[in-house]
Design a protein around this motif. Structure first.
Motif, PDB file in Angstrom:
ATOM      1  N   THR A  90       8.427  -2.349  -1.412  1.00 23.91           N
ATOM      2  CA  THR A  90       6.744  -3.363  -0.082  1.00 23.91           C
ATOM      3  C   THR A  90       7.484  -4.561  -0.696  1.00 23.91           C
ATOM      4  O   THR A  90       7.433  -4.611   0.714  1.00 23.91           O
ATOM      5  CB  THR A  90       5.675  -3.820  -1.262  1.00 23.91           C
ATOM      6  OG1 THR A  90       5.070  -2.010  -1.706  1.00 23.91           O
ATOM      7  CG2 THR A  90       4.259  -4.789  -0.859  1.00 23.91           C
ATOM      8  N   ARG A  91       7.969  -5.546  -1.294  1.00 26.76           N
ATOM      9  CA  ARG A  91       8.343  -6.487  -0.912  1.00 26.76           C
ATOM     10  C   ARG A  91       9.782  -6.121  -0.058  1.00 26.76           C
ATOM     11  O   ARG A  91      10.429  -7.543   0.795  1.00 26.76           O
ATOM     12  CB  ARG A  91       9.581  -6.703  -2.805  1.00 26.76           C
ATOM     13  CG  ARG A  91       8.560  -7.504  -3.243  1.00 26.76           C
ATOM     14  CD  ARG A  91       8.883  -7.633  -4.916  1.00 26.76           C
ATOM     15  NE  ARG A  91       9.661  -8.815  -4.751  1.00 26.76           N
ATOM     16  CZ  ARG A  91       9.377  -9.836  -4.896  1.00 26.76           C
ATOM     17  NH1 ARG A  91       8.719 -10.387  -5.381  1.00 26.76           N
ATOM     18  NH2 ARG A  91      10.805 -11.108  -4.418  1.00 26.76           N
ATOM     19  N   HIS A  92      10.257  -5.076  -0.222  1.00 22.21           N
ATOM     20  CA  HIS A  92      12.008  -4.881   1.153  1.00 22.21           C
ATOM     21  C   HIS A  92      11.165  -4.605   1.819  1.00 22.21           C
ATOM     22  O   HIS A  92      11.710  -5.260   3.024  1.00 22.21           O
ATOM     23  CB  HIS A  92      12.247  -3.749   0.441  1.00 22.21           C
ATOM     24  CG  HIS A  92      13.706  -2.994   1.381  1.00 22.21           C
ATOM     25  ND1 HIS A  92      15.357  -3.444   0.848  1.00 22.21           N
ATOM     26  CD2 HIS A  92      13.530  -2.309   2.300  1.00 22.21           C
ATOM     27  CE1 HIS A  92      15.423  -2.835   1.966  1.00 22.21           C
ATOM     28  NE2 HIS A  92      14.690  -2.079   2.711  1.00 22.21           N
ATOM     29  N   ARG A 104       8.275  -6.168   3.047  1.00 20.47           N
ATOM     30  CA  ARG A 104       8.220  -7.842   3.396  1.00 20.47           C
ATOM     31  C   ARG A 104       9.206  -8.297   4.100  1.00 20.47           C
ATOM     32  O   ARG A 104       8.470  -8.562   5.250  1.00 20.47           O
ATOM     33  CB  ARG A 104       7.363  -7.746   2.771  1.00 20.47           C
ATOM     34  CG  ARG A 104       5.983  -7.935   2.216  1.00 20.47           C
ATOM     35  CD  ARG A 104       5.179  -8.734   1.276  1.00 20.47           C
ATOM     36  NE  ARG A 104       5.455  -9.846   1.298  1.00 20.47           N
ATOM     37  CZ  ARG A 104       4.368 -10.968   2.258  1.00 20.47           C
ATOM     38  NH1 ARG A 104       4.001 -10.613   2.564  1.00 20.47           N
ATOM     39  NH2 ARG A 104       4.741 -12.612   2.253  1.00 20.47           N
ATOM     40  N   GLU A 105      10.068  -7.977   4.228  1.00 20.36           N
ATOM     41  CA  GLU A 105      11.575  -8.880   3.934  1.00 20.36           C
ATOM     42  C   GLU A 105      12.499  -8.545   5.309  1.00 20.36           C
ATOM     43  O   GLU A 105      12.769  -8.926   6.004  1.00 20.36           O
ATOM     44  CB  GLU A 105      12.455  -9.128   2.350  1.00 20.36           C
ATOM     45  CG  GLU A 105      11.855  -9.561   1.762  1.00 20.36           C
ATOM     46  CD  GLU A 105      13.289  -9.299   0.646  1.00 20.36           C
ATOM     47  OE1 GLU A 105      13.802  -8.663   0.081  1.00 20.36           O
ATOM     48  OE2 GLU A 105      12.715 -10.420  -0.404  1.00 20.36           O
ATOM     49  N   THR A 127       0.227  -0.337  -2.435  1.00 20.51           N
ATOM     50  CA  THR A 127       0.702  -0.869  -3.222  1.00 20.51           C
ATOM     51  C   THR A 127       0.179  -1.320  -5.041  1.00 20.51           C
ATOM     52  O   THR A 127       0.369  -1.615  -5.965  1.00 20.51           O
ATOM     53  CB  THR A 127       0.259  -2.928  -2.790  1.00 20.51           C
ATOM     54  OG1 THR A 127      -0.819  -2.928  -2.533  1.00 20.51           O
ATOM     55  CG2 THR A 127       0.778  -2.939  -1.565  1.00 20.51           C
ATOM     56  N   ARG A 152       6.380  -1.793  -5.968  1.00 19.93           N
ATOM     57  CA  ARG A 152       6.700  -3.029  -5.643  1.00 19.93           C
ATOM     58  C   ARG A 152       7.865  -2.970  -5.499  1.00 19.93           C
ATOM     59  O   ARG A 152       8.175  -4.587  -4.482  1.00 19.93           O
ATOM     60  CB  ARG A 152       5.917  -3.404  -7.287  1.00 19.93           C
ATOM     61  CG  ARG A 152       6.398  -5.226  -6.947  1.00 19.93           C
ATOM     62  CD  ARG A 152       6.243  -5.870  -8.346  1.00 19.93           C
ATOM     63  NE  ARG A 152       6.701  -7.224  -8.470  1.00 19.93           N
ATOM     64  CZ  ARG A 152       5.792  -8.674  -8.196  1.00 19.93           C
ATOM     65  NH1 ARG A 152       4.400  -8.167  -7.475  1.00 19.93           N
ATOM     66  NH2 ARG A 152       5.541  -9.652  -7.837  1.00 19.93           N
TER      67      ARG A 152
END
Length: 393
Positions: A122-124, A126-127, A59, A119
């Protein structure tokens, strides 16, 4: 950057596609996509056997700034299946650096990708959760790569500790006067773990993951240690049975990471897969025995399913949750006590060996020393009492 500027493709098992540039070795790789939130310590991450079969997404945007040296490795090789970075350093700058990260990845055949929006990736994750992924600098068709991703093995149900463990037992001698002997089961052990024990006067016998209880007892240990490691704890049975046997004979136990999960299973608790796991060197954990908060290093995708409050009666004594992650209340440690409330064994889910950083949890090795010291003292008193009884008889 010294490496190739060939295009590269990253495809997740749900079909999400990222395009970037080849970083490290040219080729193709598959694994479980996970992200690490550490801003430094990438060399320790890469050489941590716990990352076996995982593609690590960093990250932190700038990776490789300090290059690679020969002192910070936690094992003899890089274990990650693939590496994902946003902006790799063009030129490393550090007094210890002997080569660039790109050169090291290339030399060890680790396929990576750079220049993507980490980023967004990473958000993908996390979801949607950790999932299988493929990286290729030879394939240009996302659909073709996706089919190979879907054919790759999953982390759930995988027993991997034997793949990363030492094949032959070896000894890390105590520094200074020897105080105790510990049998350490190598499930993916990091080099600094036995080093930190040896600094406390412990002679560490590092044993293969397939070792039996008889082989453990053969070194006449004062304590048993289970290391970190990769894989699904629910798929691991041999080490759990070994641990049950050791607990039954009263051998003090200390486990970290995978060793915490196997301790939980030996005590009768279940384990489960986290949505995206905890990885990085900045995770806050509370030690409930002291109410102190420590910043800790994590690398786990599974966790123990144990009640946070109260104690649970097991065949070996009363088990309680000793540490909790402050981000999401995941179990981060367990304690086992006898009927008198005396500590018999304990474990933590994170990595207290400070490689890479932080140093907040080094006290756990001292706690292990205290545990063995108390155990040896109790045995000595018991032997003395038995001797006196025999003499009086």
């Amino acid at each position: 950057m010294t490496g190739s500027t060939t295009g590269a493709l990253l495809v997740l098992e749900d079909g999400r596609v990222f395009r970037g540039e080849s970083y490290g070795a040219t080729g193709e790789t598959f694994g479980e996509a996970v992200f690490s939130t550490g801003m430094t310590g990438y060399q320790e991450t890469l050489t941590d056997p716990s990352y076996h079969r995982q593609v690590v997404v960093m990250t932190a945007p700038h990776i490789g700034n300090t290059g690679v040296n020969d002192d910070d490795r936690e094992s003899k090789r890089i274990w990650v299946a693939g590496y994902v970075v946003r902006d790799p350093a063009r030129v490393p700058s550090n007094w210890q650096s002997v080569r660039s990260l790109d050169e090291e990845l290339t030399e060890q055949g680790v396929v990576g990708i750079s220049g993507i929006d980490t980023r967004a990736l990473t958000r993908h994750l996390r979801e949607r959760g950790a999932m299988r992924v493929g990286i290729s600098s030879t394939e240009t068709d996302p659909d073709a790569l996706l089919q190979r991703v879907l054919a790759a093995g999953e982390m759930k149900g995988a027993e991997l500790s034997d793949e990363v463990s030492t094949r032959e037992a070896y000894v890390v001698p105590a520094v200074g006067e020897k105080r105790f002997t510990v049998a350490a089961l190598d499930l993916g052990i990091k080099a600094n773990t036995p080093r930190m024990m040896s600094e406390r006067g412990i002679e560490v016998h590092v044993l293969p993951a397939t070792s039996s209880l008889e082989e453990v007892n053969a070194v006449s240990p004062d304590g048993l240690f289970f290391s970190n490691g990769p894989g699904d704890p629910a798929a691991t049975t041999g080490q759990v049975e070994l641990l049950k046997g050791a607990l039954a004979q009263g051998l003090p136990y200390f486990g970290i990471c995978f060793g915490n999960q196997l301790f939980g299973r030996a005590l009768g608790f279940g384990t489960y897969k986290l949505k995206y796991g905890h990885r990085g060197i900045n995770q806050p954990v509370m030690d409930r025995t002291t109410n102190k908060v420590e910043v800790t290093a994590h690398n786990h995708g599974f966790a123990v399913d144990a009640p946070l409050e109260g104690s649970t009666r097991t065949e070996f004594g009363d088990a309680t949750v000793s540490h909790v992650c402050l981000n999401d209340d995941v179990v981060e440690g367990l304690e086992l006590r006898d009927d008198a409330g005396t500590l018999k064994s304990f474990s933590v889910q994170y990595h207290p060996e400070a490689a890479a950083g932080p140093h907040d949890a080094a006290y756990l090795f001292d706690r292990f020393v205290d545990l063995m010291e108390s155990s040896v003292s109790r045995r000595s008193q018991s032997d003395l009492l038995n001797q006196r009884t025999e003499e009086e008889a």
